[in-house]
Enzyme design. Structure first.
Site, PDB file in Angstrom:
ATOM      1  N   THR A 190     -40.073  59.888 -68.183  1.00 20.70           N
ATOM      2  CA  THR A 190     -40.031  61.174 -67.587  1.00 20.70           C
ATOM      3  C   THR A 190     -38.478  61.129 -67.069  1.00 20.70           C
ATOM      4  O   THR A 190     -37.860  60.097 -66.836  1.00 20.70           O
ATOM      5  CB  THR A 190     -40.975  61.138 -66.326  1.00 20.70           C
ATOM      6  OG1 THR A 190     -42.294  61.117 -66.807  1.00 20.70           O
ATOM      7  CG2 THR A 190     -40.678  62.143 -65.260  1.00 20.70           C
ATOM      8  N   VAL A 219     -52.782  67.356 -64.950  1.00 22.60           N
ATOM      9  CA  VAL A 219     -51.286  67.849 -64.367  1.00 22.60           C
ATOM     10  C   VAL A 219     -51.134  66.513 -63.491  1.00 22.60           C
ATOM     11  O   VAL A 219     -51.873  65.962 -62.696  1.00 22.60           O
ATOM     12  CB  VAL A 219     -51.351  68.879 -63.412  1.00 22.60           C
ATOM     13  CG1 VAL A 219     -50.062  69.173 -62.902  1.00 22.60           C
ATOM     14  CG2 VAL A 219     -51.652  70.200 -64.542  1.00 22.60           C
ATOM     15  N   ASP A 221     -48.049  64.222 -60.959  1.00 23.92           N
ATOM     16  CA  ASP A 221     -47.249  64.376 -59.812  1.00 23.92           C
ATOM     17  C   ASP A 221     -45.857  65.319 -60.198  1.00 23.92           C
ATOM     18  O   ASP A 221     -45.346  65.850 -59.308  1.00 23.92           O
ATOM     19  CB  ASP A 221     -46.727  63.019 -59.419  1.00 23.92           C
ATOM     20  CG  ASP A 221     -45.879  62.269 -60.305  1.00 23.92           C
ATOM     21  OD1 ASP A 221     -46.336  61.937 -61.725  1.00 23.92           O
ATOM     22  OD2 ASP A 221     -44.752  61.911 -60.219  1.00 23.92           O
ATOM     23  N   THR A 241     -40.917  58.706 -60.439  1.00 22.61           N
ATOM     24  CA  THR A 241     -41.483  58.654 -61.574  1.00 22.61           C
ATOM     25  C   THR A 241     -42.469  57.559 -61.850  1.00 22.61           C
ATOM     26  O   THR A 241     -42.321  56.403 -61.147  1.00 22.61           O
ATOM     27  CB  THR A 241     -40.386  58.355 -62.784  1.00 22.61           C
ATOM     28  OG1 THR A 241     -40.816  57.966 -64.033  1.00 22.61           O
ATOM     29  CG2 THR A 241     -39.352  57.482 -62.230  1.00 22.61           C
ATOM     30  N   GLY A 242     -43.267  57.461 -62.719  1.00 27.79           N
ATOM     31  CA  GLY A 242     -44.383  56.509 -62.951  1.00 27.79           C
ATOM     32  C   GLY A 242     -45.637  56.922 -62.834  1.00 27.79           C
ATOM     33  O   GLY A 242     -45.911  58.043 -63.401  1.00 27.79           O
ATOM     34  N   GLY A 244     -48.401  58.992 -62.289  1.00 27.11           N
ATOM     35  CA  GLY A 244     -48.594  60.340 -61.416  1.00 27.11           C
ATOM     36  C   GLY A 244     -49.744  60.380 -60.521  1.00 27.11           C
ATOM     37  O   GLY A 244     -49.480  60.742 -59.486  1.00 27.11           O
TER      38      GLY A 244
END
Ligand code: ASP
Length: 343
Positions: A190, A219, A221, A241-242, A244
């Site tokens: 991301t 969907v 984060d 990031t990571g 979600g």
């Protein structure tokens, strides 16, 4: 206060899987190009939101990170992207589950500026909206490299070896029985950016293909304000990031901004918010970047790596950090008079 201004960009957090020196060099080159693009705009008097959008477009177009042309694939082998953008005046726009735009960040900005909504989802609604505002979209064309990666990842999942999705594993048969794996392929990590202008106005953005082998319709984060991003001119801006699902649970970006609002500098805020995440959900989950309204920057992770780059007025050049042991650049000391803060 002697303010600084500039931009921080990220290219994802996770475990470090070096493929080659050339791969690392390429990541650094692209991250640096993204930060420099954003910084040049800020330097010319451009807005922080413009800087964030243009920096993220560089990363989306690179096809190297998990965004835009490089997006990862769902369990069914398709691409669905999420993105969000937010300004320090609290205006924001998000899109979820969209495969019709090669630059999802620009679509998120259009939702922010051309509609009265904050979050819009799905190809049908977003193509109608784009037509209505005269925004031309070019469909995502994932690379063959992503399809290869999809086949490998799916095989691992079928063996029950993907720890991240234990419940989805049980649904595997239902999702795979009909189809037809599309010959499409997306990415790895991301991307996001946070920027602060000369006048302290801040913005944040994020764009992703989401997590590999997610269920269609999921969907993450990156479409959720407070989780994937947050920006407030009274505090600063953050982009996460990571994993979600975990980032949403702790509202990671909003936590960072709340800490900055009560006086923490960007670095302390990132570290504290990540410590809270670790305490509640464990290691190996996420990373976050931030700027505060005085122009200080920060980044923290509880993963092996967080790919990122930095460019501020006070720095001689753009610096990208990809390897786990590399340190972020030194930053100018700015000590705002906290008694003047307007809570
Ligand atoms: N946060 C993204 C998601 O869960 C993935 C990532 O940051 O790599 O969709």
């Amino acid at each position: 206060v002697n303010r600084d201004y500039g931009i921080v960009v990220h290219g994802g957090a996770g475990s470090f899987t070096p493929t080659s020196k050339a791969d690392i060099a390429q990541r650094k080159r692209i991250l640096s190009r993204a930060a420099s693009t954003g910084y040049e705009l800020l330097n010319k008097g451009g807005s922080s939101v413009e800087a964030v959008e243009e920096a993220i477009k560089v990363l989306e177009d690179s096809a190297v990170f998990n965004a835009g042309s490089g997006a990862s694939l769902t369990l069914e082998g398709k691409v669905t992207t999420d993105a969000a953008i937010m300004k320090g005046d609290l205006s924001c726009g998000c899109i979820g589950c969209v495969s019709i735009s090669k630059n999802p960040i620009s679509l998120a900005r259009a939702v922010m500026e051309r509609s009265d909504h904050v979050l819009m989802v799905g190809d049908e609604s977003l193509s109608k909206f784009s037509r209505a505002i005269g925004l031309h979209l070019s469909r995502l064309q994932p690379s063959p490299r992503r399809l290869e990666q999809y086949k490998r990842n799916l095989a691992t999942m079928q063996k029950g070896l993907v720890k991240a999705w234990p419940r989805n594993y049980k649904l595997l048969k239902d999702y795979l029985k009909n189809d037809s794996f599309q010959k499409t392929e997306p990415v790895s990590d991301t991307v996001g950016a946070v920027a602060v202008e000369k006048n302290s106005t801040v913005a944040a953005g994020v764009s992703t293909g989401g997590r590999w082998l997610k269920l269609p319709g999921r969907v993450g984060d990156s479409s959720v304000i407070g989780a994937g991003i947050y920006a407030d001119d009274l505090a600063g801006a953050a982009s996460a990031t990571g994993a979600g699902e975990e980032i949403i649970r702790v509202c990671l970006s909003k936590s960072v901004c709340d800490l900055m609002r009560i006086g923490a500098d960007a670095q302390t805020a990132c570290e504290t918010a990540v410590n809270i995440l670790t305490a509640r959900r464990g290691y190996g989950i996420a990373g976050v970047i931030a700027v505060d309204r005085f122009g200080r920057f920060g980044s923290a992770r509880n993963t092996e790596m967080l790919q990122r780059s930095f460019r501020f007025k006070s720095m001689k050049r753009t610096l990208a950090v990809v390897m786990p042991k590399e340190s972020p650049p030194a930053q100018r000391k700015i000590s705002p008079n906290l008694t003047r803060l307007n809570f």
